[in-house]
Design an enzyme around this catalytic site. Structure first.
Site, PDB file in Angstrom:
ATOM      1  N   HIS A 154      39.243  36.423  35.542  1.00  0.00           N
ATOM      2  CA  HIS A 154      40.248  37.062  34.684  1.00  0.00           C
ATOM      3  C   HIS A 154      39.793  36.887  33.247  1.00  0.00           C
ATOM      4  O   HIS A 154      39.573  35.767  32.782  1.00  0.00           O
ATOM      5  CB  HIS A 154      41.633  36.452  34.878  1.00  0.00           C
ATOM      6  CG  HIS A 154      42.697  37.164  34.101  1.00  0.00           C
ATOM      7  ND1 HIS A 154      43.458  38.193  34.634  1.00  0.00           N
ATOM      8  CD2 HIS A 154      43.103  37.031  32.813  1.00  0.00           C
ATOM      9  CE1 HIS A 154      44.293  38.645  33.719  1.00  0.00           C
ATOM     10  NE2 HIS A 154      44.097  37.964  32.604  1.00  0.00           N
ATOM     11  N   CYS A 155      39.641  37.993  32.538  1.00  0.00           N
ATOM     12  CA  CYS A 155      39.101  37.961  31.178  1.00  0.00           C
ATOM     13  C   CYS A 155      40.200  38.254  30.165  1.00  0.00           C
ATOM     14  O   CYS A 155      40.794  39.337  30.173  1.00  0.00           O
ATOM     15  CB  CYS A 155      37.969  38.993  31.045  1.00  0.00           C
ATOM     16  SG  CYS A 155      37.194  39.012  29.410  1.00  0.00           S
TER      17      CYS A 155
END
Length: 307
Positions: A154-155
């Site tokens: 997850h960025c």
């Protein structure tokens, strides 16, 4: 003991909520860096240099063309990552074949107990948070609150998970960000050096400050993004993700490693015209199931072990 477990769960929940709220801030930060860089390169330095004539004008023209082309590709790739769903498990999804037992009947609820979660095993897994079956290479994201197909991570910079359907776009974003920041760093290097020279520096204090800021920011981004880019190139070459690379640890053989060429095609497709743009050809989407995020070919020795 029970109290500490509840506290930990609550803290994790607050952490995930904070990451969701951070999203819009990160997008504004990215756009802010782009804005400062654009003002410095185009409006302050190389835009006016177009009117100087001679070699200065030619250099300015080359820098501006390269800068704008890379900027368009960077923003296109960035918003493709932000706006593209990384892939979620279809409602009521069931595997066509239980590859562990070699049967054509989908798993039933009575089969859920004892399902293995070994990433090197193709056996179908079950997510107890989503209450659904998990396709191969699928992982649950605590920030998004759902299972993501071929989840890499997850960025917070793209306010999204990086998974099966937008991983290529993320890699292109890293690639064009590195090229763009490198071009900006090199083009502003003479101006940066002039800060420490004894001669008189042209420009107002505000333009000098923004030039200095833009150089430092782009140099920092170029160096940091280069590290991420090298890491993800190695992941693509081995046909693995950040999560899988951590989970399989020292496993000598990875079931999805089909060779560098096929590994590359499972991310970028086979059509060379689409390799450097955040899109896929219809033919690639049709003939490469891995691009859909639900099915992945395995090495022959793993297929033979399953039956």
């Amino acid at each position: 003991m029970h109290r500490s477990g509840v506290t930990m769960a609550w803290n994790v929940f607050k952490f995930c909520t904070a990451l969701r709220g951070l999203g819009s801030v990160m997008i504004l930060l990215v756009l802010g860096v782009v804005g400062v860089t654009y003002y410095t390169v185009v409006l302050t330095n190389y835009g006016p240099a177009l009117y100087n004539g001679g070699l200065d004008s030619l250099i300015a023209l080359v820098v501006l063309i390269l800068f704008h082309c890379l900027l368009v590709m960077l923003l296109w790739s960035y918003f493709s990552v932000v706006l593209t769903d990384p892939g979620c498990v279809p409602p009521n999804w069931r595997p066509a074949v239980d590859e562990e037992r070699g049967e054509a009947d989908p798993l039933t609820g009575s089969d859920f107990s004892g399902l293995q979660t070994d990433p090197s095993n193709q056996r179908i897994r079950y997510c107890r948070k989503c209450n659904q079956l998990k396709p191969p290479r699928c992982h649950h994201c605590s920030v998004c609150g759902r299972c993501v197909l071929k989840m890499d991570h997850h960025c917070v910079w793209v306010v999204n998970c990086v998974g099966a359907l937008n991983y290529k776009y993320f890699l292109l974003f890293l690639f064009y960000t590195f090229l763009e920041t490198s071009v900006v760093t090199l083009s502003l290097l003479p101006h940066f050096i002039s800060f420490f020279s004894e001669g008189e520096i042209p420009g107002t204090p505000s333009t000098l400050a923004t030039t200095f800021l833009a150089f430092v920011l782009n140099l920092a981004f170029a160096l940091s993004v280069l590290g991420f880019l090298i890491m993800h190139i190695s992941l693509v070459a081995a046909n693995t993700t950040t999560i899988e690379a951590y989970e399989k640890k020292t496993s000598p053989k990875w079931r999805y490693d089909l060779g560098r060429k096929k590994n590359f095609e499972q991310v970028f497709g086979m059509d060379k015209r689409y390799w450097f743009i955040p899109a896929y050809s219809e033919e690639d989407l049709r003939r490469i199931p891995a691009l859909q995020g639900l099915e992945y070919p395995s090495r022959p020795e793993f297929n033979s072990q399953e039956f």
